[in-house]
Design an enzyme around this catalytic site. Structure first.
Site: not given
Ligand code: NAD
Length: 418
Positions: A108
């Site tokens: 990461k």
């Molecule tokens: P992103 O930045 O695209 O979206 C995150 C979302 O969460 C946004 O809408 C943001 O406004 C919201 N957010 C942030 N803080 C918040 C809070 N305190 N309360 C409520 N909403 C909040 O990120 P993403 O890529 O969608 O990732 C989201 C999660 O999924 C993370 O934990 C990430 O590690 C995990 N993840 C992502 C991927 C991927 O392919 N993008 C893969 C595996 C895991």
């Protein structure tokens, strides 16, 4: 992502690893090795800002374990991210790649910054300099970044371009989650959200939930949350609430997701969408529903609010959205939790396909990619469900068992050099 919580992050993951190692009588050597990250790089680097000044940013790249293959894991841009959180997320990647049996280890990366407060030019300069700083670790055969919270395909494109300039030729496979025109895979952008939807359907089938008339609630409206919500609302069930970091919106009759996403693209917010009432993130997590998908950030369902969660199924779209104490409460209340190391592997599965395509310069169509995702996730879900029944453990413990058996077997087979 408060610092006090995040100091516990790697400890929490290690505790789960240790508990499952005990259950499986996994060797002390394997346990010791998984209790530390193999490589940890911290960088402090300057970036020219638009106002003519220079700021020094801190970044990390952590490789937890690469016994089963090159390490793989996203890069996060967030003001509160810590080295401990990056270690925890890297360890989860080791487990995720093993759960779905793709030939990768776990890593990461992160930069402590607020991407929302930076211009495009500042973000590009930050990304290119961070890439140069971590070039000693990353590469298509060693360690392959991808997007995470606060990063996106454009940022992956800058990483790929910066790395390629240093090599003197295009290196498509150095990152995944890239735009299609420079070697991105069809289906990658939606992959993690699609994987959550696949898990929701499998969990509903297992629990006998009739999806016609079923309701879903999604926390987070980014890559994972917005995609999962859109796919579920498309033709699966009613999505009655969704949130971003500011607030949530709710409509008991179901939200028009296409309209909402257009509103979010225009205003940057879910707030203010027609035909929906505004609620807080805390209220959203306590809504009565059939499927709850926390898809924002870690530590959202904690000891204090776990008892108020009123769903039948939780699909962990985010990494570590449920603390260990809260997980026990949900289990006691009969809530079926599909753990992060299974539920959000859609991204890494299609990242793997993107990497394979990039290595061989041969690209597949979207159906092939999505069919592969469906097959891999369904097999993994069914294997884990089978173990959970057979061993009388929850899905998280069963998923850790599958992953740790694979990692331990690989370590034992490779042995220790010298
Ligand atoms: P992103 O930045 O695209 O979206 C995150 C979302 O969460 C946004 O809408 C943001 O406004 C919201 N957010 C942030 N803080 C918040 C809070 N305190 N309360 C409520 N909403 C909040 O990120 P993403 O890529 O969608 O990732 C989201 C999660 O999924 C993370 O934990 C990430 O590690 C995990 N993840 C992502 C991927 C991927 O392919 N993008 C893969 C595996 C895991």
């Amino acid at each position: 992502m408060g610092s006090s919580d995040s100091e516990q992050a790697f400890e929490n993951v290690k505790k789960l690893i240790n508990d499952v190692c005990d259950r499986l009588s996994i060797s002390e050597t394997c346990r010791l090795r998984l209790g530390e990250c193999e490589r940890e790089l911290t960088v402090h680097f300057p970036v020219k800002m638009d106002d003519g000044g220079v700021k020094v940013f801190t970044g990390y790249r952590v490789i937890h374990n690469d016994t089963r293959g090159p390490s793989k894991g996203g890069i996060r841009y967030h003001p509160d991210v810590t080295l401990d959180e990056v270690r925890a997320l890297a360890a989860l990647m080791t487990l995720k790649t093993a759960v779905v049996n793709i030939p990768y280890g776990g890593a990461k990366g992160a930069v402590v910054c607020d991407p929302k407060a930076m211009s495009l030019g500042e973000l590009e300069r930050l990304t290119r300099r961070y890439t140069a700083e971590i070039t000693i670790l990353i590469g298509p055969e060693s360690d392959i970044p991808a997007p995470d919270v606060g990063t996106n395909p454009q940022i992956m494109a800058w990483i790929m371009d910066t790395y390629s300039m240093g090599r003197g030729h295009p290196v498509l496979a150095v990152t995944t989650g890239k735009p299609i025109e420079i070697g991105g895979s069809k289906g990658r952008f939606e992959a993690t959200g699609r994987g959550c939807m696949i898990c929701a359907l499998l969990a509903a089938k297992h629990l006998g939930i009739n999806l016609e008339g079923a309701t879903a609630v999604v926390q987070g409206c980014g890559n994972v949350g917005a995609t999962a919500a859109r796919l579920l609302a498309g033709d699966v069930c009613r999505v009655i609430a969704i949130s971003d970091s500011k607030c949530g919106i709710y409509n008991a009759r179901g939200l028009d997701l296409e309209g909402l996403l257009a509103h979010k693209r225009k205003t940057g917010l879910v707030a203010g969408f027609k035909d929906a009432e505004t609620i807080t993130n805390a209220e959203l997590l306590g809504l009565q529903c059939d499927i709850l998908i926390p898809a924002a950030i870690e530590d959202q369902i904690v000891e204090a609010n776990a008892a108020s969660v009123k769903t039948k199924v939780v699909i962990e779209g985010a990494n570590r959205p449920i603390t260990p104490e809260a997980d026990r409460i949900l289990g006691d209340n009969g809530i079926f939790v599909v753990p992060d190391i299974l539920a959000n592997t859609g991204g890494v599965i299609i990242s793997y396909l993107e990497w394979v395509q990039g290595m061989q310069f041969f690209f597949w169509d979207e159906d092939e990619v999505n069919n592969y995702l469906q097959k891999i996730m369904t097999n993994a879900f069914e294997d884990i469900l089978g173990i959970s029944h057979h061993e009388q453990v929850d899905m998280r413990t069963a998923a850790y068992m599958v992953a740790l058996r694979r990692v331990a077997a690989a370590m034992a087979t490779r042995g220790i050099f010298p």
